[in-house]
Design a protein around this motif. Sequence first.
Motif, short mmCIF file in Angstrom:
data_model
loop_
_atom_site.label_atom_id
_atom_site.label_comp_id
_atom_site.label_asym_id
_atom_site.label_seq_id
_atom_site.Cartn_x
_atom_site.Cartn_y
_atom_site.Cartn_z
N VAL A 143 -47.92 12.15 -18.11
CA VAL A 143 -48.47 11.60 -19.08
C VAL A 143 -50.04 11.06 -18.99
CG1 VAL A 143 -48.16 9.39 -20.49
CG2 VAL A 143 -46.14 10.66 -19.55
N ALA A 144 -50.17 10.71 -17.70
CA ALA A 144 -51.69 10.33 -17.53
C ALA A 144 -51.88 10.35 -15.92
CB ALA A 144 -51.89 8.79 -17.91
N LEU A 145 -53.22 10.81 -15.73
CA LEU A 145 -53.78 10.83 -14.25
C LEU A 145 -54.85 9.93 -13.99
CD1 LEU A 145 -54.39 14.60 -13.24
CD2 LEU A 145 -52.37 12.87 -12.72
N SER A 146 -55.11 9.03 -12.92
CA SER A 146 -56.12 8.38 -12.53
C SER A 146 -56.71 9.17 -11.55
CB SER A 146 -55.72 7.02 -12.36
OG SER A 146 -55.21 7.03 -11.20
N VAL A 147 -58.05 8.96 -11.46
CA VAL A 147 -58.82 9.76 -10.44
C VAL A 147 -59.69 8.98 -9.64
CG1 VAL A 147 -60.52 11.55 -9.68
CG2 VAL A 147 -58.88 12.11 -11.58
N VAL B 155 -65.48 18.20 -9.80
CA VAL B 155 -64.98 17.27 -11.15
C VAL B 155 -64.80 18.16 -12.27
CG1 VAL B 155 -65.49 15.42 -12.74
CG2 VAL B 155 -66.24 15.08 -10.25
N GLN B 156 -65.69 19.29 -12.29
CA GLN B 156 -65.33 20.19 -13.11
C GLN B 156 -64.03 20.94 -13.10
OE1 GLN B 156 -68.92 22.62 -13.66
NE2 GLN B 156 -69.73 21.08 -15.37
N LEU C 94 -61.36 19.87 -11.46
CA LEU C 94 -60.43 18.96 -11.82
C LEU C 94 -60.12 18.71 -13.11
CD1 LEU C 94 -60.26 15.62 -9.59
CD2 LEU C 94 -59.64 15.68 -12.09
N GLY C 95 -61.32 18.65 -13.90
CA GLY C 95 -60.85 18.46 -15.43
C GLY C 95 -60.22 19.77 -16.15
N ARG D 199 -56.75 19.83 -17.88
CA ARG D 199 -56.59 20.33 -19.17
C ARG D 199 -55.59 21.63 -19.10
NH1 ARG D 199 -62.04 19.59 -19.21
NH2 ARG D 199 -62.38 21.53 -18.72
N PRO E 161 -53.91 14.03 -19.42
CA PRO E 161 -55.30 13.46 -19.75
C PRO E 161 -55.57 12.63 -18.30
CG PRO E 161 -53.82 12.12 -21.06
CD PRO E 161 -52.88 13.21 -20.57
N VAL E 162 -56.85 12.47 -18.11
CA VAL E 162 -57.44 11.71 -16.74
C VAL E 162 -57.86 10.53 -17.72
CG1 VAL E 162 -59.13 11.24 -15.13
CG2 VAL E 162 -58.18 13.66 -15.43
N VAL E 163 -56.96 9.50 -17.43
CA VAL E 163 -57.33 8.18 -18.53
C VAL E 163 -58.29 7.18 -17.73
CG1 VAL E 163 -55.14 8.48 -19.61
CG2 VAL E 163 -55.39 6.99 -17.55
N LEU F 101 -72.07 13.38 -15.61
CA LEU F 101 -71.59 14.49 -14.70
C LEU F 101 -69.93 14.10 -14.71
CD1 LEU F 101 -72.50 15.50 -11.26
CD2 LEU F 101 -70.04 15.13 -11.74
N ALA G 169 -66.98 16.30 -17.63
CA ALA G 169 -66.06 17.03 -17.15
C ALA G 169 -64.65 16.89 -17.21
CB ALA G 169 -66.36 17.12 -15.53
N LEU G 170 -64.37 15.51 -17.42
CA LEU G 170 -63.11 14.84 -17.56
C LEU G 170 -62.78 14.77 -18.92
CD1 LEU G 170 -62.73 12.61 -14.46
CD2 LEU G 170 -62.18 15.14 -14.76
N ASP G 171 -63.59 15.33 -19.93
CA ASP G 171 -63.26 14.83 -21.41
C ASP G 171 -63.04 13.45 -21.64
OD1 ASP G 171 -62.86 17.71 -21.66
OD2 ASP G 171 -60.78 17.35 -21.39
N ALA H 127 -57.07 1.52 -18.57
CA ALA H 127 -56.87 2.39 -19.51
C ALA H 127 -55.41 2.33 -20.29
CB ALA H 127 -57.07 3.87 -19.15
N LEU H 128 -55.41 2.38 -21.50
CA LEU H 128 -54.11 2.42 -22.12
C LEU H 128 -53.34 3.89 -21.85
CD1 LEU H 128 -54.79 1.34 -25.84
CD2 LEU H 128 -54.57 0.10 -23.55
N LEU H 129 -52.01 3.49 -21.43
CA LEU H 129 -51.37 4.80 -21.05
C LEU H 129 -50.72 5.55 -22.38
CD1 LEU H 129 -50.45 5.39 -18.18
CD2 LEU H 129 -48.31 4.78 -18.74
N PRO H 130 -51.29 6.97 -22.77
CA PRO H 130 -51.09 7.51 -23.74
C PRO H 130 -49.39 7.46 -24.22
CG PRO H 130 -52.36 8.91 -22.59
CD PRO H 130 -52.07 7.72 -21.54
N MET I 201 -52.99 1.42 -17.09
CA MET I 201 -53.50 1.81 -15.70
C MET I 201 -54.60 1.68 -15.20
SD MET I 201 -52.60 5.84 -14.87
CE MET I 201 -52.18 6.45 -13.41
N THR J 287 -57.18 2.32 -11.59
CA THR J 287 -57.12 2.71 -10.21
C THR J 287 -58.55 2.40 -9.52
OG1 THR J 287 -56.78 4.69 -8.67
CG2 THR J 287 -58.55 4.97 -10.65
#
Lengths: 344, 344
Positions: free
Chosen positions: A96-100, A117-118, A120-121, A125, A130-132, B33, B37-39, B49-52, B59, B61
């Motif tokens: 549902v969601a990732l944190s990095v 990072v690119q 990772l993105g 995708r 999504p990385v939230v 940068l 890359a992560l949209d 961040a809100l969890l989708p 969430m 980190t």
Amino acid sequence: MTSQCPAPRREEELVLLGHGSGGRLSAELLDTLVLPALDGHGGPLEDAALLPGHPELVMSTDSFVVSPLFFPGGDIGSLAVHGTVNDLAMRGAWPVALSVALVLEEGLPLSDLRAVVQSLGKAARAAEVPVVTGDTKVVGRGAVDKVFVTTTGVGQRPGALRPSAALARPGDAVLLSGPVGLHGTTVLSTREGLGFESDIASDTRPLHRLVRALEPLGRHLHTLRDPTRGGLAAALNEIARDASVAVEIEESAVPVPQQVAAACDLLGLDPLVVANEGCLVAFVAPGAADAALDAMRSTPEGRQAVRIGEVLAHGPRGRVTLRTLVGARRIVDMPLGEQLPRIC
Amino acid sequence: MTSQCPAPRREEELVLLGHGSGGRLSAELLDTLVLPALDGHGGPLEDAALLPGHPELVMSTDSFVVSPLFFPGGDIGSLAVHGTVNDLAMRGAWPVALSVALVLEEGLPLSDLRAVVQSLGKAARAAEVPVVTGDTKVVGRGAVDKVFVTTTGVGQRPGALRPSAALARPGDAVLLSGPVGLHGTTVLSTREGLGFESDIASDTRPLHRLVRALEPLGRHLHTLRDPTRGGLAAALNEIARDASVAVEIEESAVPVPQQVAAACDLLGLDPLVVANEGCLVAFVAPGAADAALDAMRSTPEGRQAVRIGEVLAHGPRGRVTLRTLVGARRIVDMPLGEQLPRIC
């Protein structure tokens, strides 16, 4: 500090590389030091944990410290996405969601950071997650080796699957979704310049779509695990321990690519302990084994899925054995320590 | 590689310590940068961040790389819990679960690791949040400095509060829950052996109970932020930017402990840019300011809460100003880079 205590003082013990191996030393560190301090529950250690109050959600975290950062088939960025997506998938969850969280070394070329990072993105995708949120820390030269990445994921379980390491049962078929040993030998060969890396590539990839293909099995799918650190040997031993069952696999059934076998020969490694990042083992009720294999083979990730063994009806609980090509049996031990440091 | 391009090549740029400062260089790295890359969505960057698909869940980190590991008032273990609990709290959320990822240096005394993990567990229990999952990696000597800890939290918003950096409004009262500068000066003084650490201690503590005390304010509570890296100056600048408002604070109203002032004098630091780990700024509708102060002061964490300024009805958007003791105004800039590396 006094002469009355000649025994080695526990307080003087040091962290060893093997404590991060995913093997016996890791388990010991967890059991004796980490879990007691954190009120660990003492139950099976799953790839992802249930979120209290939200039984449909699971959570998993992993730090990635792989060296080198870039290797055939992937890099630390894609690996960090796949590793966490796969840990969620092993509980039957969709990400549902990732944190990095990034820790960067002062002096790292921004071009390397951008590439990581690119990647990772792109991997996020491709996995449709999504990385939230995130965090970036920078430490002085020498305080970290280039880049470490910690990804944490939250996943949602649709309800059909409730796999757990504790649910393997006598009679279960043991299935493997693809060949073993590619990730570990690729990273090691790249790092050490052994030359195998021109012919092989890491298997790093997300497995959540493969798991979704297994949803029709429902509760007949008992256990899923991706054999990362410690390889197939560690994954099977964990399941055998947590479910208190005896697992037996056929040596001839385990697909080991020729180049992996050659690299392992040279390095004195057993392919069964080499890390993978793109395959899984599934324990399924015997009557559902063929349907599970068909489902796995219907996906790109599981095209080479095979049956490699079974849970014995009678056998020493917690033990994994291998039937060799000549029909002998040997015990597949939990790896002790670190054979392949910084592999993920 | 060609002589046709005399301009410095972007690809040769390096990561600087300042890229992790929480100041302008950090923002630039994110904007140019990481987020592309992560949209990244381009909206306000919140603490969590809100969890989708789960609007009641947030969430957050953070990686913790503080040096030294132990300092008066806390250590990397307690800090890792408080930092993440507080980031969740700044969105009005109560912590539901934490994950913990450790990266350990080979050769670290197990006694140090035990002390860190026990402190982490104690802080989590005190904050009433379970550590549900984790990861441990070990890297060779010199590949990491002792221990880095990454905590990720999921929090639940009860619904009463929906604070956001974008919601500060002209006329808002700016409240501060306690004195500033203690954490940063304590860590720095301990690391460098400056001697101030015998008289001061980090303010590291969880702030979710303080935030819960503010729930009766409901939507009159517009914005919460804990001024960690980059201090009060960075927190206020972020809010001024994200809400597009002008913020003005009174120098005389900002509580700076005497020892913090003395340490900052010696080091040439502005107390407004020094990191805190146990206070927050709250932007509240003017009519609710007194009730908010009363609520904050009813908790141990907010006993020393004060009003330090306001959002101007007319003023340059995105700007923070300070009215000095002699009545002059100066601009409080976003800190550029790293004045206090490895402070959290």
